[in-house]
Design an enzyme around this catalytic site. Structure first.
Site, PDB file in Angstrom:
ATOM      1  N   ASP A  10      -4.307  94.295  -7.630  1.00 36.88           N
ATOM      2  CA  ASP A  10      -5.732  95.828  -7.310  1.00 36.88           C
ATOM      3  C   ASP A  10      -5.785  95.910  -8.493  1.00 36.88           C
ATOM      4  O   ASP A  10      -6.040  96.183 -10.095  1.00 36.88           O
ATOM      5  CB  ASP A  10      -4.397  96.780  -7.225  1.00 36.88           C
ATOM      6  CG  ASP A  10      -4.641  98.247  -6.602  1.00 36.88           C
ATOM      7  OD1 ASP A  10      -4.656  98.343  -5.293  1.00 36.88           O
ATOM      8  OD2 ASP A  10      -5.516  98.767  -7.980  1.00 36.88           O
ATOM      9  N   ASP A 110     -10.912  96.196  -2.862  1.00 37.90           N
ATOM     10  CA  ASP A 110      -9.435  95.836  -4.364  1.00 37.90           C
ATOM     11  C   ASP A 110      -8.133  95.490  -4.689  1.00 37.90           C
ATOM     12  O   ASP A 110      -8.188  95.831  -5.952  1.00 37.90           O
ATOM     13  CB  ASP A 110      -9.786  96.869  -5.236  1.00 37.90           C
ATOM     14  CG  ASP A 110      -9.070  98.265  -4.896  1.00 37.90           C
ATOM     15  OD1 ASP A 110      -8.610  98.321  -3.966  1.00 37.90           O
ATOM     16  OD2 ASP A 110      -8.685  99.155  -5.656  1.00 37.90           O
ATOM     17  N   GLU A 111      -8.161  94.407  -3.261  1.00 36.84           N
ATOM     18  CA  GLU A 111      -6.657  94.671  -3.226  1.00 36.84           C
ATOM     19  C   GLU A 111      -6.477  93.602  -2.259  1.00 36.84           C
ATOM     20  O   GLU A 111      -6.383  92.888  -1.727  1.00 36.84           O
ATOM     21  CB  GLU A 111      -6.213  95.594  -2.722  1.00 36.84           C
ATOM     22  CG  GLU A 111      -4.836  95.756  -3.531  1.00 36.84           C
ATOM     23  CD  GLU A 111      -4.020  96.960  -2.587  1.00 36.84           C
ATOM     24  OE1 GLU A 111      -3.367  96.816  -1.754  1.00 36.84           O
ATOM     25  OE2 GLU A 111      -4.328  98.918  -2.465  1.00 36.84           O
TER      26      GLU A 111
HETATM   27  N1  DCP Z   1     -10.870 104.795  -2.486  1.00 35.05           N
HETATM   28  C1  DCP Z   1     -11.923 106.187  -1.460  1.00 35.05           C
HETATM   29  N2  DCP Z   1     -11.346 107.572  -0.917  1.00 35.05           N
HETATM   30  C2  DCP Z   1      -9.141 107.088  -1.774  1.00 35.05           C
HETATM   31  C3  DCP Z   1      -8.590 106.573  -2.025  1.00 35.05           C
HETATM   32  C4  DCP Z   1      -9.448 105.113  -2.348  1.00 35.05           C
HETATM   33  O1  DCP Z   1     -12.945 106.083  -1.890  1.00 35.05           O
HETATM   34  N3  DCP Z   1      -9.029 108.423  -0.710  1.00 35.05           N
HETATM   35  C5  DCP Z   1     -11.935 103.705  -2.425  1.00 35.05           C
HETATM   36  C6  DCP Z   1     -12.034 104.188  -4.428  1.00 35.05           C
HETATM   37  C7  DCP Z   1     -11.502 103.365  -4.775  1.00 35.05           C
HETATM   38  C8  DCP Z   1     -11.117 102.749  -4.156  1.00 35.05           C
HETATM   39  O2  DCP Z   1     -11.419 102.516  -3.208  1.00 35.05           O
HETATM   40  O3  DCP Z   1     -11.993 102.770  -6.186  1.00 35.05           O
HETATM   41  C9  DCP Z   1      -9.715 101.643  -4.111  1.00 35.05           C
HETATM   42  O4  DCP Z   1      -8.777 102.409  -4.341  1.00 35.05           O
HETATM   43  P1  DCP Z   1      -7.544 102.842  -5.339  1.00 35.05           P
HETATM   44  O5  DCP Z   1      -6.386 103.789  -3.830  1.00 35.05           O
HETATM   45  O6  DCP Z   1      -6.725 101.037  -4.883  1.00 35.05           O
HETATM   46  O7  DCP Z   1      -7.672 103.273  -6.123  1.00 35.05           O
HETATM   47  P2  DCP Z   1      -8.692 103.348  -7.416  1.00 35.05           P
HETATM   48  O8  DCP Z   1      -8.963 101.964  -7.402  1.00 35.05           O
HETATM   49  O9  DCP Z   1      -9.932 103.265  -8.031  1.00 35.05           O
HETATM   50  O10 DCP Z   1      -8.063 103.157  -9.254  1.00 35.05           O
HETATM   51  P3  DCP Z   1      -6.248 102.797  -8.434  1.00 35.05           P
HETATM   52  O11 DCP Z   1      -6.051 102.908 -10.475  1.00 35.05           O
HETATM   53  O12 DCP Z   1      -5.496 104.360  -9.072  1.00 35.05           O
HETATM   54  O13 DCP Z   1      -6.301 101.273  -8.175  1.00 35.05           O
HETATM   55 CA    CA Z   2      -7.116  99.975  -7.246  1.00 28.65          CA
HETATM   56 CA    CA Z   3      -6.000  99.950  -3.802  1.00 31.43          CA
END
Ligand code: DCP
Ligand code: CA
Ligand code: CA
Length: 367
Positions: A10, A110-111
């Site tokens: 991720d 992203d996963e």
């Molecule tokens: N995303 C979004 N709205 C949300 C959750 C996520 O638009 N409610 C988008 C933005 C994030 C991406 O999806 O960058 C990936 O979600 P993740 O849950 O993996 O969160 P992040 O990558 O941002 O943070 P982490 O470091 O916790 O994985």
């Molecule tokens: Ca992420």
């Molecule tokens: Ca994710």
């Protein structure tokens, strides 16, 4: 069966990290990526934020005006989401992952899950070095940090990944899996939403460990057969779901009834041509290439048959469908004397250049 070694990778604070990547000077500032609804200047919500902004309580889903308030007096930088750019970065990383795994299943932008059993020869001892190599390769080639969870199956890999971020690496060996899950709250399991959490709590089930010990028969009575068994297995760290290329399990098909029962090739092909039009539209809209073409036949006696051809190369065009449908029907009609009532066209074995976001959670209804 030999035990499997599954990775879930991720990307860290992904959208915000992408913005850092193209604006390196802001790296030490709070960064917020938002979806602006456009109604007023600050209406909308936070899509994600970097870890500096998270220290101020700014997280995904927070209304933007509140994020602004929390970050008042800081040198925070706000961005609008730019999906095209994030998708490009994502594709480059997925491409790198592909080289490290026997199978890759992208579950969101992203996963991705990777089956690396062969690469590490089934040995968890080799996973740390291997995962670090992947992380380093992505960092060097693309400039993005990521977190990897390692487990004997997708379920454990996912929860391992969530347990330490950012730039994390958590390895759970098969014999540790149950103990690792046991103290965690039940809602960490995929498919356990708010309603189910409340219900389980009423039953005295708070942790995954509680759930693991609970009578499976009762779970089935309360949650239905499929979910009951799933909960029981999941809590016991049992998950046999394969790492599967997105779309691999899917097919696109259309079926129609002929205007009259017939054994006439041209009459049938008129109908399948219409169906192929519909099929190719859907295939194109999803950006798929297909590798298998199948015909479906319902005879006048209501018996049904299918025939397939697998192509040497994946194809995107309609002509390949119609040509193969013709070949299949020519052969079929020569073998079967019965008149035909309904026909269908199906394509499957999809691959995709530009992968779209797919939420794992979409398999489950909430609660
Ligand atoms: N995303 C979004 N709205 C949300 C959750 C996520 O638009 N409610 C988008 C933005 C994030 C991406 O999806 O960058 C990936 O979600 P993740 O849950 O993996 O969160 P992040 O990558 O941002 O943070 P982490 O470091 O916790 O994985
Ligand atoms: Ca992420
Ligand atoms: Ca994710």
């Amino acid at each position: 069966m030999q035990n499997r070694v599954i990775f879930l990778a991720d990307f860290d604070y992904f959208f915000a990290q992408c913005e850092e990547l193209r604006n390196p000077t802001i790296k030490d500032k709070p960064i917020v990526v938002g979806v602006y609804s456009g109604r007023t200047e600050d209406s909308g919500a936070v899509s994600t934020s970097n870890y500096i902004a998270r220290k101020y309580g700014v997280k995904s889903g927070l209304p933007l005006f509140m994020a602004k308030k929390k970050l008042e007096g800081t040198d925070a930088v706000f961005f609008k989401v730019d999906h095209e750019y994030y998708d490009q970065i994502s594709s480059r990383i997925m491409q790198i992952f592909r080289g490290y795994a026997t199978a890759l299943e992208q579950v969101s932008v992203d996963e991705a899950y990777m089956d690396v059993t062969e690469q590490v020869e089934g040995s968890f001892e080799k996973t740390r070095e291997y995962a670090q190599k992947i992380k380093a390769d992505v960092k060097t080639q693309v400039g993005i940090t990521s977190t990897i969870g390692v487990g004997p199956n997708k379920l454990v890999a996912k929860i391992a990944c969530d347990s330490q971020k950012p730039d994390g690496l958590t390895i759970i060996k098969p014999h540790e899996a149950k103990t690792f899950l046991a103290p965690l709250p039940v809602d960490r399991l995929l498919g356990v939403g708010k309603k189910t959490t409340v219900k389980m709590s009423e039953m005295g089930i708070k942790t995954i460990g509680d759930l693991a010990k609970y009578d499976c028969q009762v779970l089935v009575e309360v949650f239905g057969k499929a979910m009951g068994i799933y909960f029981h297995n999941a809590a016991n760290a049992v998950d046999n779901d394969p790492v599967q290329e997105q779309g691999e399990a899917e097919s696109i098909s259309k079926i129609g009834t002929l205007k009259q029962d017939t054994h006439d090739l041209d009459f049938i092909l008129q109908k399948t041509d219409e169906l192929s039009d519909l099929v190719i539209k859907e295939v194109a809209s999803k950006g798929y290439s297909y590798k298998t073409v199948t015909i479906y036949v319902v005879n006048v006696d209501l018996s049904s048959k299918t025939r397939s051809i697998t192509l040497e190369q994946p194809s995107k065009d309609k002509e390949t469908i119609t040509r193969n449908v013709r070949i299949l029907f020519e052969k079929f009609l020569a073998e079967s004397p019965l008149e035909i009532r309904r026909v269908g066209v199906k394509v499957s074995g999809f691959s995709k250049e530009q992968r779209q976001q797919k939420q794992l959670t979409s398999f489950f209804t909430s609660g």
